[in-house]
Design a protein around this motif. Structure first.
Motif, PDB file in Angstrom:
ATOM      1  N   SER A 183       0.821  -1.205   0.000  1.00 29.21           N
ATOM      2  CA  SER A 183       0.000   0.000   0.000  1.00 29.21           C
ATOM      3  C   SER A 183       0.856   1.256   0.000  1.00 29.21           C
ATOM      4  CB  SER A 183      -0.918   0.001   1.225  1.00 29.21           C
ATOM      5  OG  SER A 183      -0.129  -0.057   2.404  1.00 29.21           O
ATOM      6  N   GLN A 184       2.181   1.069   0.106  1.00 32.30           N
ATOM      7  CA  GLN A 184       3.093   2.221   0.109  1.00 32.30           C
ATOM      8  C   GLN A 184       4.497   1.721  -0.228  1.00 32.30           C
ATOM      9  OE1 GLN A 184       3.088   3.741   4.109  1.00 32.30           O
ATOM     10  NE2 GLN A 184       3.195   1.722   5.032  1.00 32.30           N
ATOM     11  N   THR A 185       5.323   2.619  -0.760  1.00 30.96           N
ATOM     12  CA  THR A 185       6.692   2.207  -1.089  1.00 30.96           C
ATOM     13  C   THR A 185       7.603   2.233   0.135  1.00 30.96           C
ATOM     14  OG1 THR A 185       6.994   4.469  -1.899  1.00 30.96           O
ATOM     15  CG2 THR A 185       6.750   2.736  -3.563  1.00 30.96           C
ATOM     16  N   SER A 186       7.065   2.613   1.303  1.00 28.14           N
ATOM     17  CA  SER A 186       7.889   2.610   2.525  1.00 28.14           C
ATOM     18  C   SER A 186       8.437   1.213   2.823  1.00 28.14           C
ATOM     19  CB  SER A 186       7.072   3.123   3.713  1.00 28.14           C
ATOM     20  OG  SER A 186       6.627   4.433   3.461  1.00 28.14           O
ATOM     21  N   THR A 187       7.793   0.180   2.261  1.00 31.09           N
ATOM     22  CA  THR A 187       8.290  -1.201   2.403  1.00 31.09           C
ATOM     23  C   THR A 187       9.748  -1.302   1.958  1.00 31.09           C
ATOM     24  OG1 THR A 187       7.484  -1.614   0.172  1.00 31.09           O
ATOM     25  CG2 THR A 187       6.020  -2.222   1.957  1.00 31.09           C
ATOM     26  N   TYR A 209      -0.887  -0.012  -4.164  1.00 33.16           N
ATOM     27  CA  TYR A 209      -2.302  -0.335  -4.397  1.00 33.16           C
ATOM     28  C   TYR A 209      -3.136  -0.055  -3.156  1.00 33.16           C
ATOM     29  CZ  TYR A 209      -0.070  -3.006  -8.136  1.00 33.16           C
ATOM     30  OH  TYR A 209       0.686  -3.387  -9.204  1.00 33.16           O
ATOM     31  N   ARG A 210      -4.266   0.604  -3.352  1.00 30.94           N
ATOM     32  CA  ARG A 210      -5.192   0.838  -2.238  1.00 30.94           C
ATOM     33  C   ARG A 210      -6.622   0.784  -2.785  1.00 30.94           C
ATOM     34  NH1 ARG A 210      -2.364   6.120   0.719  1.00 30.94           N
ATOM     35  NH2 ARG A 210      -0.302   5.127   0.865  1.00 30.94           N
ATOM     36  N   PRO A 211      -7.544   0.243  -2.006  1.00 33.46           N
ATOM     37  CA  PRO A 211      -8.936   0.187  -2.495  1.00 33.46           C
ATOM     38  C   PRO A 211      -9.623   1.554  -2.414  1.00 33.46           C
ATOM     39  CG  PRO A 211      -8.589  -1.322  -0.630  1.00 33.46           C
ATOM     40  CD  PRO A 211      -7.383  -0.447  -0.720  1.00 33.46           C
ATOM     41  N   ASP A 212      -9.002   2.575  -2.970  1.00 33.12           N
ATOM     42  CA  ASP A 212      -9.608   3.910  -3.001  1.00 33.12           C
ATOM     43  C   ASP A 212     -10.529   4.008  -4.212  1.00 33.12           C
ATOM     44  OD1 ASP A 212      -8.089   4.601  -0.838  1.00 33.12           O
ATOM     45  OD2 ASP A 212      -6.610   5.776  -1.964  1.00 33.12           O
ATOM     46  N   ALA A 213     -11.707   4.613  -4.037  1.00 25.68           N
ATOM     47  CA  ALA A 213     -12.606   4.807  -5.185  1.00 25.68           C
ATOM     48  C   ALA A 213     -11.967   5.827  -6.136  1.00 25.68           C
ATOM     49  CB  ALA A 213     -13.959   5.317  -4.701  1.00 25.68           C
ATOM     50  N   HIS A 218      -7.607  10.426  -7.087  1.00 21.87           N
ATOM     51  CA  HIS A 218      -7.318   9.106  -6.512  1.00 21.87           C
ATOM     52  C   HIS A 218      -7.513   8.005  -7.539  1.00 21.87           C
ATOM     53  CE1 HIS A 218      -8.149  11.496  -2.910  1.00 21.87           C
ATOM     54  NE2 HIS A 218      -7.351  10.654  -2.288  1.00 21.87           N
ATOM     55  N   TYR A 219      -6.669   6.987  -7.423  1.00 16.89           N
ATOM     56  CA  TYR A 219      -6.794   5.804  -8.267  1.00 16.89           C
ATOM     57  C   TYR A 219      -6.375   4.607  -7.418  1.00 16.89           C
ATOM     58  CZ  TYR A 219      -7.389   3.943 -12.939  1.00 16.89           C
ATOM     59  OH  TYR A 219      -7.882   3.289 -14.036  1.00 16.89           O
ATOM     60  N   PRO A 220      -6.973   3.428  -7.641  1.00 24.55           N
ATOM     61  CA  PRO A 220      -6.626   2.284  -6.773  1.00 24.55           C
ATOM     62  C   PRO A 220      -5.193   1.788  -6.989  1.00 24.55           C
ATOM     63  CG  PRO A 220      -8.542   1.803  -8.176  1.00 24.55           C
ATOM     64  CD  PRO A 220      -8.051   3.139  -8.583  1.00 24.55           C
ATOM     65  N   HIS A 223       1.541   5.451  -8.146  1.00 22.70           N
ATOM     66  CA  HIS A 223       2.983   5.299  -7.918  1.00 22.70           C
ATOM     67  C   HIS A 223       3.449   6.260  -6.825  1.00 22.70           C
ATOM     68  CE1 HIS A 223       2.345   3.718 -11.942  1.00 22.70           C
ATOM     69  NE2 HIS A 223       3.509   3.121 -11.883  1.00 22.70           N
ATOM     70  N   GLN A 224       4.435   5.809  -6.088  1.00 27.06           N
ATOM     71  CA  GLN A 224       5.049   6.697  -5.099  1.00 27.06           C
ATOM     72  C   GLN A 224       6.547   6.770  -5.334  1.00 27.06           C
ATOM     73  OE1 GLN A 224       3.892   5.135  -1.214  1.00 27.06           O
ATOM     74  NE2 GLN A 224       2.167   6.548  -1.131  1.00 27.06           N
ATOM     75  N   MET A 225       7.107   7.909  -4.928  1.00 24.46           N
ATOM     76  CA  MET A 225       8.569   8.013  -4.867  1.00 24.46           C
ATOM     77  C   MET A 225       8.958   8.069  -3.395  1.00 24.46           C
ATOM     78  SD  MET A 225      11.361  10.679  -6.379  1.00 24.46           S
ATOM     79  CE  MET A 225      10.881  12.179  -5.542  1.00 24.46           C
ATOM     80  N   ILE A 282      -0.041  22.775  -2.635  1.00 27.17           N
ATOM     81  CA  ILE A 282      -0.566  21.456  -2.972  1.00 27.17           C
ATOM     82  C   ILE A 282       0.185  20.379  -2.203  1.00 27.17           C
ATOM     83  CG2 ILE A 282      -0.895  19.785  -4.835  1.00 27.17           C
ATOM     84  CD1 ILE A 282      -0.889  22.475  -6.580  1.00 27.17           C
ATOM     85  N   GLU A 283      -0.590  19.413  -1.644  1.00 28.15           N
ATOM     86  CA  GLU A 283       0.035  18.330  -0.881  1.00 28.15           C
ATOM     87  C   GLU A 283       0.561  17.262  -1.825  1.00 28.15           C
ATOM     88  OE1 GLU A 283      -2.430  16.243   2.074  1.00 28.15           O
ATOM     89  OE2 GLU A 283      -1.318  14.491   1.380  1.00 28.15           O
ATOM     90  N   PHE A 284       1.816  16.919  -1.642  1.00 24.25           N
ATOM     91  CA  PHE A 284       2.415  15.911  -2.513  1.00 24.25           C
ATOM     92  C   PHE A 284       2.744  14.612  -1.792  1.00 24.25           C
ATOM     93  CE2 PHE A 284       3.020  19.567  -5.241  1.00 24.25           C
ATOM     94  CZ  PHE A 284       2.735  19.033  -6.485  1.00 24.25           C
TER      95      PHE A 284
HETATM   96  C1  FA5 Z   1       2.248   7.426   2.633  1.00 23.11           C
HETATM   97  O1  FA5 Z   1       1.933   6.556   1.816  1.00 23.11           O
HETATM   98  C2  FA5 Z   1       3.525   7.345   3.385  1.00 23.11           C
HETATM   99  N1  FA5 Z   1       4.155   6.062   3.154  1.00 23.11           N
HETATM  100  C3  FA5 Z   1       4.431   8.501   3.001  1.00 23.11           C
HETATM  101  C4  FA5 Z   1       5.630   8.616   3.875  1.00 23.11           C
HETATM  102  C5  FA5 Z   1       6.824   8.045   3.487  1.00 23.11           C
HETATM  103  C6  FA5 Z   1       5.580   9.302   5.098  1.00 23.11           C
HETATM  104  C7  FA5 Z   1       7.964   8.138   4.289  1.00 23.11           C
HETATM  105  C8  FA5 Z   1       6.690   9.426   5.893  1.00 23.11           C
HETATM  106  C9  FA5 Z   1       7.876   8.836   5.496  1.00 23.11           C
HETATM  107  P1  FA5 Z   1       0.130   8.881   2.170  1.00 23.11           P
HETATM  108  O2  FA5 Z   1      -0.838   7.800   2.438  1.00 23.11           O
HETATM  109  O3  FA5 Z   1      -0.231  10.232   2.614  1.00 23.11           O
HETATM  110  O4  FA5 Z   1       1.554   8.565   2.806  1.00 23.11           O
HETATM  111  O5  FA5 Z   1       0.414   8.915   0.600  1.00 23.11           O
HETATM  112  C10 FA5 Z   1       1.423   9.736   0.065  1.00 23.11           C
HETATM  113  C11 FA5 Z   1       0.971  10.369  -1.224  1.00 23.11           C
HETATM  114  O6  FA5 Z   1       0.535   9.387  -2.149  1.00 23.11           O
HETATM  115  C12 FA5 Z   1      -0.216  11.299  -1.107  1.00 23.11           C
HETATM  116  O7  FA5 Z   1       0.159  12.572  -0.657  1.00 23.11           O
HETATM  117  C13 FA5 Z   1      -0.679  11.359  -2.530  1.00 23.11           C
HETATM  118  O8  FA5 Z   1       0.138  12.238  -3.293  1.00 23.11           O
HETATM  119  C14 FA5 Z   1      -0.448   9.966  -3.004  1.00 23.11           C
HETATM  120  N2  FA5 Z   1      -1.682   9.156  -2.966  1.00 23.11           N
HETATM  121  C15 FA5 Z   1      -2.259   8.571  -1.879  1.00 23.11           C
HETATM  122  N3  FA5 Z   1      -3.360   7.884  -2.239  1.00 23.11           N
HETATM  123  C16 FA5 Z   1      -3.467   8.023  -3.582  1.00 23.11           C
HETATM  124  C17 FA5 Z   1      -4.402   7.532  -4.573  1.00 23.11           C
HETATM  125  N4  FA5 Z   1      -5.414   6.724  -4.261  1.00 23.11           N
HETATM  126  N5  FA5 Z   1      -4.221   7.901  -5.856  1.00 23.11           N
HETATM  127  C18 FA5 Z   1      -3.175   8.686  -6.200  1.00 23.11           C
HETATM  128  N6  FA5 Z   1      -2.261   9.159  -5.342  1.00 23.11           N
HETATM  129  C19 FA5 Z   1      -2.410   8.840  -4.037  1.00 23.11           C
END
Ligand code: FA5
Length: 341
Positions: A183-187, A209-213, A218-220, A223-225, A282-284
């Protein structure tokens, strides 16, 4: 043979050939004339070339010039008669084919805007010394939750907020054993620290991947950096500088950055990261200083090392830079949209 004789022979032959080409009624007649006059084996041209041998050497040059003119005339007349009869057909060429029209470009495709963004982000972070790291998209609860200080009863592990996989060995969804789509690249923070000792400076760009509508932001699957920097004496100031330099390079211009207090189980303190761009905040993503509990989980001594981590949404970055207003456009498969990038 005298030059005069040679020339008058050619005059006569030329007249006959031209008459014959001009009066040819069909492609067969054209071809027959071509063979009779220009044919490589028995054509009149062949005889004329032989006659050249009998010309006085002092007249050869003049004879040669006449012969060349003869050949050109006949060739032109042949081609004119071909096109007059739509004669391309005789040589197997479609008479409606126009070689002067522009061609049809093959559709070779190009790199998807999100992949372009990923490459761009890696390049910017690479210049600041961050190496790329990878981890699997199917994760175990240890890397997605436990080592990140997210205990078993934490709401982030709720089956309604995650894509758990049904496997033969899976126990109840959300419990210690069941695998899930990360659900996050923190893994990847955990995976890197388990395998390497500090100093560490990595980024990881990949799908989560997240079950977000689905809606405009938002998209399920997205990508994260992820960024991770672990060394001695790392501070929030370092984090802010890296993110500001990053945002300035990626978005262009002097981008302001703002930290808002927040909470993530794996960072302490934690912040939300906002960029001011074109007069809008804007929140990133999220960021913070790596929580000591995380260092302990990977076997680091939290008294000796410190570090920061951040996770930014790649789609949001791409959308902001290119003025895309709906995340769903990126994944609709509509080529009219994708061709713009
Ligand atoms: C996290 O996922 C944390 N792992 C971030 C983090 C990393 C915090 C390391 C501290 C240290 P969050 O759930 O807020 O945080 O998601 C981060 C970003 O992913 C959001 O700000 C947004 O830009 C993006 N994001 C989240 N959900 C979605 C989605 N459903 N569709 C598109 N982008 C999304």
């Amino acid at each position: 043979m005298s030059l005069d004789k040679f020339i008058s022979t050619l005059d006569q032959l030329e007249k006959d050939a031209l008459d014959s080409f001009e009066s040819a009624a069909d492609a067969d007649a054209v071809e027959e004339t071509r063979v009779r006059f220009l044919g490589a084996k028995k054509g009149a041209l062949k005889d004329v070339q032989k006659m050249m041998g009998g010309i006085d050497p002092s007249d050869r040059k003049a004879a040669g010039m006449r012969l060349n003119a003869f050949k050109t005339k006949l060739q032109e007349s042949f081609e004119a008669s071909q096109s007059r009869l739509g004669g391309g057909e005789a040589s197997g060429i479609d008479p409606t084919f126009d070689a002067t029209l522009p061609g049809i470009r093959p559709n070779v495709g190009h790199i998807h805007p999100i992949t372009q963004t990923i490459n761009h982000l890696m390049e910017i972070m690479g210049r600041m010394g961050f190496e790329a790291a990878e981890g699997p998209e199917v994760e175990d609860p240890w890397h997605n939750f436990v080592a990140l200080n997210i205990p078993e009863d934490h709401p982030a592990r709720d089956p309604l907020d995650n894509f758990y996989l049904a496997t033969a060995s899976a126990t109840q969804a959300g419990s210690e054993g069941s695998q899930l789509l990360r659900s996050q690249t923190s893994t990847v923070q955990i995976r890197v620290m388990e395998q390497h000792q500090p100093p560490i400076r990595v980024i990881s760009l990949g799908r989560v991947y997240r079950p977000d509508a689905p809606d405009a932001t938002h998209y399920p699957m997205f990508h994260q950096m992820e960024g991770l920097y672990v060394d001695k004496h790392v501070t929030m100031a370092n984090l802010k500088t890296v993110l500001r330099v990053f945002a300035t390079n990626y978005l262009g211009g002097d981008v302001q950055i703002r930290f808002r207090p927040s909470f993530f189980p794996f960072t302490e303190p934690s912040v939300e990261v906002d960029f001011l761009w074109n007069d809008t905040w804007i929140e990133f993503g999220g960021a913070g200083m790596v929580d000591p509990a995380v260092f302990e989980a990977v076997g680091y001594d939290p008294e000796k090392v410190s570090g920061f981590a951040f996770g930014l949404g790649v789609e949001r970055l791409c959308m902001r830079r290119h003025g895309i207003t709906d995340i769903r456009d990126l994944y609709s498969g509509d080529l009219r949209f994708l061709r713009q990038f």
